[in-house]
Design a protein around this motif. Structure first.
Motif, short mmCIF file in Angstrom:
data_model
loop_
_atom_site.label_atom_id
_atom_site.label_comp_id
_atom_site.label_asym_id
_atom_site.label_seq_id
_atom_site.Cartn_x
_atom_site.Cartn_y
_atom_site.Cartn_z
N UNK A 198 33.09 7.94 42.84
CA UNK A 198 31.70 7.64 43.20
C UNK A 198 30.87 8.92 43.16
N UNK A 199 31.44 10.00 43.71
CA UNK A 199 30.73 11.29 43.69
C UNK A 199 30.47 11.74 42.26
N UNK A 219 25.56 13.02 50.75
CA UNK A 219 26.43 13.38 51.88
C UNK A 219 27.15 12.17 52.47
N UNK A 220 26.53 11.01 52.36
CA UNK A 220 27.18 9.79 52.89
C UNK A 220 28.52 9.55 52.20
N UNK A 221 28.53 9.68 50.87
CA UNK A 221 29.76 9.47 50.11
C UNK A 221 30.77 10.57 50.44
N UNK A 222 30.26 11.79 50.61
CA UNK A 222 31.15 12.89 50.96
C UNK A 222 31.83 12.64 52.31
N UNK A 249 32.54 9.69 53.59
CA UNK A 249 33.59 8.69 53.33
C UNK A 249 34.80 9.36 52.70
N UNK A 292 36.32 7.34 46.12
CA UNK A 292 35.12 8.05 46.55
C UNK A 292 34.87 9.28 45.69
N UNK A 347 27.95 2.89 45.52
CA UNK A 347 28.72 3.07 46.74
C UNK A 347 29.25 1.74 47.28
N UNK A 402 21.91 6.28 47.99
CA UNK A 402 23.23 5.79 48.41
C UNK A 402 23.12 5.01 49.72
#
Lengths: 239, 220
Positions: free
Chosen positions: B192-193, A70-73, A75, B189, B171, B160
Motif C-alpha cells: 500500500x505504501x 502516516x496512517x498506513x505507516x 498500520x 501494508x 487502503x 488515505x
C-alpha cells in the motif's frame, strides 16, 4: 435517518468522558516529538556520509517515508512488528504510534537540522579546523550551538503539526480524545457533541501555541539577526 | 514472496480509481478555496477579512481526521442534512482543510511581491483589479508553486483517511487483504505504501520543477 439536534446535556455528559483521553493525547504528542527530535539527528548524519550511493539511498528513503500516508505507516508498524524474527510479541498501540509518527516526522525534523547546519557560516568550519578541534568538539562546541537555535521556531511548528496528527493513532486503538469521542458516539449514538468537544480542545491548545511560536520566531530573528549576516556577505561580494 | 505480491497488487489496484479521483477533486477544491480565502484575507472589508480569518484558523487549528468525522457524523445530526455521498464528504473535508493551509501560502506570496511593483502599477494609472491581475498576481503565482506542490503531496497523504468513512480506496482494499490473511499484513501494508509512493512520484517531480521555476530570474 434519526437525527438529534444539539443538546447541552449530552455535551456536559460527554465532556468528562472525552477529557479522560487528554492525558494520553498530550503524552503521545510529547513522546512522539522527542522521538522525532532525536531520530532526526540520525537522518541528518546519515545524509552527511560521503558516499554517493549511500546518500542516494538515504535521500529516497526519507522521501518515501515523507510522501506516504502516516496512517498506513501506523498500520504497517503495528502489524509488522510481531513478524520481525525473534520478536514475537505485539507492540502496544501507544508504542506503535510513537514509532510510526516519530519516524514519519523525524524525516521532516532531519531536513530542518540540515538547513540549520548548512546555514552555519563557512568560516566557522574553517576556524574550527584551524584551531585543531576534534570532530566531536567541532560539532558540540561550534556547529550545533549555532545551527540549532535558529531552527527552534520551525521545530515548534512541527510540534503543533504533530499534535494534530496524533488523533490518527486512535485508529490503531490509542485511547486519546479522538477514540474517547468515537466510543462515546457509538455507545450513545451521539457523535455531534463529543466530536465538537474534540475540535474545541484542538483549537484551544493549538491556536495559543501557534501564537506563541510566532512570537518566538520574531525574537529569534532579531537575536540571530539574519539580515545582518546577509548584509555583511553582500558587502564582501562587492569588495 | 513474489507470488504473494502478484496476488495482492491487483487487489490494491482496485482502489486506485477512488484514491486518484479523491486526490484530484480535493486538490482542485483546495486550490479554489486557497485563492478565494487568500484574496479575501487581503480584502479592504473588515467583515470579509475577519470571517475568512476564522475559517482559516478553525481549519488549521483542528486536525483533518477530526474535521472528516465531524462532517461525516456531526453535520447530518446538527443540521439534519446529508452532504451527499461519502466521496463528497471526503473531498469537502480534505479540500477545506488544505485550502485553509494553502490560503496562507497565497496570502504570503502576494504580500511578498515588492511594494515598488504596486507603486509602479499605480503610477501607470492601472485600476486595482488590473494591478492585481497583470502585475502582482503573475509574480506571486510563481512563488506559490513549490508550496502548492508540497501541499498536493500532503493532500495525497490525506486521501488515505477516506477509507475510514467507508470509501473503497487503496487502503480499504489493503485492510480487506489483511483481515483475510493476518500473516501477510506487513507485506500488504508495505505494498500500500509503495502504491502511494508511486502516486507521489509525479507530484515530487512537479514540486521540484516548481522550485526551479520559482527561483528563475529572481534576484535575491
Amino acid at each position: 435517518m434519526n437525527f438529534t439536534y444539539w443538546s447541552w446535556d449530552t455535551f456536559f455528559d460527554a465532556l468528562p468522558f472525552v477529557l479522560q483521553g487528554l492525558g494520553i493525547t498530550v503524552g503521545l504528542t510529547i513522546t512522539c516529538y522527542l522521538f522525532a527530535l532525536i531520530f532526526g539527528f540520525v537522518w541528518t548524519f546519515l545524509r552527511r556520509v560521503p558516499n554517493k550511493l549511500f546518500n542516494w539511498v538515504v535521500t529516497w528513503t526519507m522521501e518515501f517515508i515523507r510522501s506516504t500516508p502516516p496512517l498506513v505507516q501506523l498500520f504497517f508498524i503495528y502489524y509488522a512488528w510481531p513478524m520481525i524474527p525473534g520478536v514475537g510479541f505485539t507492540l502496544n498501540p501507544f508504542a506503535s504510534a510513537v514509532l510510526g509518527l516519530g519516524i514519519h516526522f523525524s524525516t521532516y525534523v532531519g531536513e530542518i537540522y540540515r538547513s540549520g547546519i548548512e546555514s552555519v557560516d563557512k568560516g566557522q568550519w574553517e576556524a574550527s579546523r584551524a584551531l585543531n578541534f576534534t570532530t566531536v568538539d567541532k560539532w558540540k562546541k561550534i556547529i550545533l550551538p549555532q545551527a540549532i537555535p535558529p531552527t527552534i521556531p520551525m521545530l515548534g511548528n512541527y510540534f503543533i503539526i504533530m499534535f494534530k496528527e496524533v488523533p490518527l493513532a486512535s485508529i490503531i486503538g490509542v485511547a486519546g480524545i479522538m477514540l474517547m469521542a468515537n466510543t462515546y458516539g457509538a455507545q450513545n449514538w451521539a457523535y455531534l457533541e463529543p466530536l465538537t468537544i474534540v475540535g474545541i480542545i484542538f483549537l484551544a491548545l493549538s491556536y495559543p501555541s501557534a501564537v506563541l511560536i510566532k512570537k518566538l520566531e520574531v525574537k529569534m530573528n532579531t537575536r540571530f539577526d539574519k539580515n545582518a549576516v546577509v548584509k555583511s556577505n553582500q558587502k564582501g561580494a562587492v569588495m | 514472496m513474489i507470488n504473494a505480491i502478484i496476488d495482492i497488487a491487483p487487489q490494491l489496484a482496485r482502489g486506485l480509481s477512488i484514491t486518484i479521483s479523491v486526490l484530484l477533486a480535493s486538490a482542485i477544491f483546495a486550490y479554489l478555496m486557497a485563492f478565494i480565502a487568500g484574496l479575501c484575507r487581503l480584502s479592504q472589508n473588515t467583515i470579509i477579512r475577519k470571517f475568512t480569518g476564522l475559517y482559516v484558523e478553525v481549519f488549521r487549528g483542528t486536525s483533518l481526521i477530526v474535521q472528516l468525522f465531524w462532517l461525516y457524523y456531526a453535520v447530518p445530526m446538527l443540521f439534519g442534512i446529508q452532504l451527499g455521498s461519502n466521496w463528497w464528504i471526503g473531498v469537502i473535508a480534505i479540500g477545506l482543510n488544505y485550502g485553509a493551509y494553502l490560503s496562507e501560502v497565497v496570502r504570503g506570496s502576494i504580500l511578498s511581491v515588492a511594494q515598488g511593483q504596486t507603486e509602479a502599477a499605480t503610477a501607470l494609472n492601472m485600476s486595482s483589479f488590473q494591478r492585481m491581475r497583470l502585475i502582482i498576481f503573475p509574480q506571486a503565482v510563481r512563488m506559490m508553486l513549490p508550496e502548492f506542490g508540497n501541499y498536493t503531496i500532503q493532500i495525497l497523504k490525506g486521501t488515505s483517511l477516506v477509507s475510514l468513512i467507508g470509501m473503497t480506496d487503496i487502503l480499504y482494499y489493503g485492510d480487506i487483504m489483511r483481515s483475510s490473511n493476518l500473516s501477510q499484513a506487513p507485506l500488504v501494508y508495505l505494498l500500500v505504501l509503495v502504491f502511494y509512493f508511486i502516486l507521489a512520484l509525479p507530484l515530487i517531480w512537479l514540486t521540484r520543477k516548481g522550485e526551479s521555476i520559482s527561483r528563475k530570474g529572481v534576484a535575491s
